[in-house]
Scaffold this active site. Structure first.
Site, mmCIF file in Angstrom:
data_model
loop_
_atom_site.group_PDB
_atom_site.id
_atom_site.type_symbol
_atom_site.label_atom_id
_atom_site.label_comp_id
_atom_site.label_asym_id
_atom_site.label_seq_id
_atom_site.Cartn_x
_atom_site.Cartn_y
_atom_site.Cartn_z
ATOM 1 N N CYS A 36 -8.061 1.809 10.964
ATOM 2 C CA CYS A 36 -6.942 1.717 11.905
ATOM 3 C C CYS A 36 -7.313 2.383 13.231
ATOM 4 O O CYS A 36 -8.175 1.891 13.939
ATOM 5 C CB CYS A 36 -5.671 2.300 11.280
ATOM 6 S SG CYS A 36 -4.166 1.838 12.159
ATOM 7 N N HIS B 196 -5.230 -0.286 5.812
ATOM 8 C CA HIS B 196 -5.394 1.079 5.298
ATOM 9 C C HIS B 196 -5.718 1.089 3.803
ATOM 10 O O HIS B 196 -4.800 1.178 2.980
ATOM 11 C CB HIS B 196 -4.083 1.850 5.485
ATOM 12 C CG HIS B 196 -3.804 2.260 6.884
ATOM 13 N ND1 HIS B 196 -4.267 3.431 7.429
ATOM 14 C CD2 HIS B 196 -3.087 1.665 7.869
ATOM 15 C CE1 HIS B 196 -3.855 3.547 8.685
ATOM 16 N NE2 HIS B 196 -3.135 2.480 8.970
ATOM 17 N N GLU C 165 -6.766 3.500 2.105
ATOM 18 C CA GLU C 165 -6.374 4.785 1.495
ATOM 19 C C GLU C 165 -4.909 4.797 1.086
ATOM 20 O O GLU C 165 -4.471 5.686 0.377
ATOM 21 C CB GLU C 165 -6.688 5.936 2.469
ATOM 22 C CG GLU C 165 -5.692 6.170 3.579
ATOM 23 C CD GLU C 165 -5.796 5.191 4.746
ATOM 24 O OE1 GLU C 165 -6.474 4.154 4.601
ATOM 25 O OE2 GLU C 165 -5.181 5.454 5.801
#
Lengths: 757, 233
Positions: free
Chosen positions: B86, B203, B205
């Protein structure tokens, strides 16, 4: 150095009136000071005694709310936010606050700084914010000004929260003509802190240093608190300079620096600067500590040249804190803020005379007794006149028989129309502009869940949180509406798998000097208090916003509830409204005495399809509600519930349709009993409270019934989870047969279409 | 192995990346403050999401001048593994480690939602645990994720197999409707020519644990562990 000689206007009664003070308040001020105040002192008094800071017209009523509970670590109003013990050595700080007036004239910054302000209330206590919520009200979307406000508010909330890095996980948005011109923007933050590591908004220790940290101070937001304490009018546009400007990046730095300083043990006391800025923080911290402060405000880092002490004391520039620190820790404090590239300027020190003394280049420009200025001290407390509003006679006289019942053939179109009503339709257009996941704790975010669930890393626990208020109910029956606001917020939390613990509230009402407004306010708060007592959810604090009026009258009375719930086992108990498996039984959990009622009072159905805001608020009895919530939480904790969704706006049919919409390839086959004297529209769309649609594995229906034995609730089988779509019969008559795609179309399209996307 | 997670002022996904590599995968992980001049002994550098410096000039434009970025460039040029997620992708583009730029979303609005990604390359240190063409669901959360590069650069990226992820439908079709932000050729993630630097807007994560609804993102972090530790895929 520029000339330091200060030219301040002489203070007169006339000038005090221009500052929003009454003649009586001016007299008290002069009497207490024993002299005519200086211009700076007048500024300090007027803002501290404004409605926004003093709660002068509400505090007597607020004190009737239940504010005690075993889990409460600080009482309502004692600190910047409520603090609730959730076990495992953890506590939750949470609070909701309004930013209605700024948002009415400058929606983007008004909403953004609302988000920023409430975050500071949380991290000034040492808690790290883990999620945000909001509660928004606007006029109808066919008005271009309303679309401008709606768009600006959503962008403002998103841009501030997204950059700050706290997920916005839940909220509510309603549209009604009463909010036209005076939108409501209520922002809530929830933070977690280890018990014993909290900070307090207190000034103690004579000689301790007083620092201002964070952003530099500018002329933005001067008299913001006073602006929030009067009605919106055409002249309000000129108050645009009263709106502060937010900087989420600096707020993020301030968060990290503040938590680091608190953890390092160098903070004696700390308070954020929100309404009334340096004035409020210095007076409140001093009063709380029974101390005073000597402040040399020429040392305040300033954004622009030529600011006066009056302006510095009243500025509401954002992203600032006042910190009290022991002399031996000053170096560490400064180093922490320097690391984060933030100002930390020593303004003076703590004294023992109970006075806030403001100096400007060595000259004393204000010398005021802190205690005299603050809520709970010398600030005025008013008991206002009340009068039951005449409109209630008209709304209560409504006769449902004057509205023809639905034909069976019109039921499906009515359902689709309701799903496309902006009050019921998907708020995806809103919540996809918010970062709902940052910090990776969002177990159930906006969408298919009655409340958001966030996990607490390093623990089995989670929090279930929700904002709620149906202003139409409160308008029609202030006491019952106040009860329902609390009950529905709690019911949503229970549906998500949480036990309701405590509330924060944001009381949005009209002008308190109008006896009818004040009667409604007292009734609604009374109802809230009754529900909080019955459900065991004390009030931890919040905010009152009066003067929510536009030229055509007051907004719907809107006591927004922010409910905090605890999910004991976040992996096992988290429950959403989405169906889980084909063949599961669909049960209607309700009070034992009834499942359906001839009740359309206050319904979205009457409003959206018949243009009526009429009747009583829907059926609601506290004991029934409590029983249903206890039963549901027990079933969820026993692992018997696969999905749960409460029956609220739009009634049972909308509740079922929403679950179908949330459920991908799954749908519902529902069979309701024959009408037997009931109205079809009331059965489908009535909003009688205390009901939940839940699904249960087919083999566990008996276990559910056994678990409920002896409780005053019923779990009535009404259908089965099947293929996508909703098929509903009443008696032998097929009433609704709609594909999932047909249900989704109005539900998903309504708001994007209104906003031109 | 050791992951290093950069921390700029305004980073806000730094803790999320740390949580996955340290607590979900059990690997050593440490934060690296942007004012540091040396990365120290790390195997992988993660440039996390967020709003470095508030993204006030242009996303990632100021962060590239942070002291630590000199050493990140050195590390990458020596073949070290770097992942920009990002805002991290934006920083890597600004610092010249990856080609192209991230423009405002076509909608001109911030967008946060789960999207589908089709895996285009599996012979990278970041995707060796994925199957060719595998569709994974990963959230996006950005206002400036609209990947832009000149046609020449895009053709080069395609020719060299540097496009690693594309926005797609659930069954892997790369369509305009599946493109959430207007990115050229539905590009969601790319590697550099040497294939040791990955930038992606989604993302991973945020979807590395079942309780968050998806573990698809873990495949990217697992790939890195496989690559560094030589574990079986």
């Amino acid at each position: 150095m520029a000339a330091t000689t200060l030219q301040e206007p002489p203070v007169t009664l006339e000038l005090a009136r221009e500052h929003g003070m009454t003649d009586e308040e001016y007299a008290w001020m002069v009497e207490k000071l024993g002299r005519t105040p200086t211009f700076t002192e007048l500024g300090i008094y007027s803002v501290m005694w404004s409605e926004h800071c003093s709660y002068k017209n509400s505090i007597a009523v607020l004190k009737t709310l239940p504010r005690e509970g075993d889990a409460l670590l600080v009482g309502a109003g004692e600190e910047n936010a409520g603090l609730v013990d959730i076990g495992d050595g953890l506590a939750v700080a949470f609070k909701i606050e309004s930013h209605n007036h700024p948002s009415a004239v400058e929606p983007y910054q008004g909403a953004a700084t609302g988000v920023g302000g409430i975050q500071r209330d949380i991290f000034t206590m040492g808690a790290r914010p883990i999620c945000s919520l909001n509660s928004l009200r606007f006029g109808p979307l066919d008005n271009p000004r309303v679309r401008y406000l709606f768009d600006g508010v959503v962008r403002g909330i998103g841009d501030y929260g997204n950059s700050f890095g706290v997920p916005t996980v839940a909220g509510e948005v309603y549209f009604d003509p009463s909010y036209e011109g005076n939108p409501l923007v209520n922002a809530m933050s929830v933070g977690v802190v280890k018990v014993g590591q909290t900070a307090s908004a207190i000034a103690t220790g004579v000689g301790n240093a007083v620092y201002i940290v964070g952003s530099a101070t500018g002329r933005d937001g001067i008299h913001g608190a006073t602006f929030a304490s009067e009605e919106i009018s055409e002249a309000s546009e000129a108050k645009r300079p009263s709106v502060q400007v937010g900087d989420p990046f600096t707020e993020k730095l301030l968060l990290e620096a503040t938590l680091e300083a608190i953890r390092a043990g160098v903070v004696v006391g700390i308070q954020d600067m929100g309404a009334a800025g340096l004035t409020c923080s210095s007076c409140e911290m001093s009063a709380k500590g029974g101390a005073g402060m000597e402040l040399h405000v020429d040392r305040v880092p300033q954004r622009e040249a030529g600011m006066t002490p009056y302006e510095i004391m009243l500025s509401e520039s954002q992203e600032r804190m006042l910190v009290v620190c022991k002399p031996e820790h000053e170096e560490t404090l400064r180093a922490i803020f320097e690391k984060w590239d933030l100002h930390a300027a020593r303004l003076g020190h703590v004294t023992d005379d109970g006075r806030v003394k403001v100096y400007w280049h060595g000259e004393l420009v204000a010398d005021v007794p802190a205690e005299h200025l603050v809520l709970g001290g010398g600030a005025p407390v008013y008991h206002r006149e009340t009068r039951r509003p005449a409109y209630l006679d008209q709304t209560a006289a409504f006769n449902l028989a004057t509205v023809p019942d639905l034909d069976v053939a019109d039921a499906a179109p009515a359902l689709l129309q309701l799903l496309g009503s902006p009050n019921i339709a998907s708020k995806r257009w809103v919540f996809e502009q918010y970062d709902t996941m940052v910090r990776t704790n969002t177990v159930a975010g906006p969408g298919p869940s009655d409340a958001a669930v966030v996990r607490i890393k390093g623990s089995r626990k989670g929090l279930a949180v929700k904002t709620d208020c149906n202003g139409r109910y409160v308008y029609l029956n202030p006491r019952k509406g106040g009860q329902i606001a609390v009950a529905e917020a709690a019911r949503n939390v229970v549906c998500a798998g949480g036990k309701p613990l405590a509330i924060t509230n944001c009381l949005n009402f009209g002008n308190p000097y109008k006896p009818e407004v004040y009667w409604v306010f007292k009734e609604a708060v009374g109802g809230m208090g009754e529900a909080c007592r019955a459900l065991g959810t004390p009030v931890t604090g919040g905010n009152v916003s009066f003067y929510n009026e536009n030229p055509t009258g007051a907004v719907f009375p809107t006591p927004t509830i922010g409910m905090l719930g605890l999910v004991e086992d976040v992996e096992r108990h988290t429950t959403t409204a989405a169906f889980q498996a084909e063949g599961d039984a669909i049960l209607l959990l309700s009070p034992a005495a009834w499942q359906h009622r001839n009740d359309l009072g206050g319904s979205e159905y009457l409003a959206a399809l018949h243009g009526l805001t009429a009747g009583d608020a829907p059926h609601f009895v506290l004991d029934e509600e409590k029983a249903v919530q206890e039963a549901l939480l027990g079933l969820i904790r026993a692992g018997l519930v696969r999905s749960a969704h409460d029956v609220s706006d739009g009634g049972l049919a909308v509740c079922l349709a929403e679950s179908v919409i949330f459920s991908g390839a799954l749908g519902a086959d529902v069979a309701l009993p024959a009408l037997d004297g009931l109205r079809l529209d009331a059965v489908l769309f009535g909003e009688a409270q205390s009901r939940v649609v839940m699904t249960v594995a087919p083999g566990q229906v008996a276990a559910v019934q056994a678990a409920l034995a002896g409780q005053p609730v019923a779990a009535t089988p009404i259908g089965t989870v099947g293929a996508a779509g909703l098929r509903l019969r009443v008696g032998d008559t097929p009433v609704i047969d709609l594909a999932a795609v047909a249900l989704r179309e109005p539900y998903e399209r309504a708001i994007p279409a209104a906003m031109g996307h | 192995m050791t992951f290093g997670v950069l921390v700029f002022p305004g980073s806000n996904c730094d803790h999320d990346a740390y949580h996955v590599t340290r607590h979900v995968l059990g690997q050593d992980t440490r934060f690296i403050w942007h004012k540091e001049e040396r990365l120290g002994d790390v195997d992988v550098v993660i440039v996390p999401g967020g709003f470095s410096y508030g993204d006030y000039l242009r996303a990632g434009a100021i962060a590239r001048f942070s002291p630590i970025m000199n050493d990140v460039v050195r590390f990458a040029n020596e073949g070290g593994l770097v992942v920009g997620i990002c805002n991290g992708f934006q920083v890597l583009c600004e610092s010249g480690l990856l080609p192209g730029a991230l423009l405002r979303n076509a909608s001109l609005r911030f967008i946060c939602k789960p999207v589908y990604l089709r895996t285009e390359q599996t012979d990278t240190p970041f995707t060796n645990a994925l199957r060719p063409g595998q569709v994974i669901q990963v959230p996006i959360a950005h206002g400036e994720g609209n990947y832009y590069a000149s046609e020449e650069v895009l053709d080069d990226l395609e020719a060299n197999g540097q496009v690693v992820f594309r926005y797609s439908t659930a069954d892997g079709a790369v369509t305009p409707e599946a493109n959430p932000n207007g990115s050229a050729r539905n590009i969601a993630g790319i590697v550099n020519a040497r294939r040791n630097v990955l930038g992606m807007m989604p993302h991973p994560e945020r979807c590395a644990e079942a309780i968050l609804g998806s573990e698809d993102g873990l495949l990217i972090f697992r790939s890195l562990v496989n690559h560094v530790l030589g574990a079986a895929v």
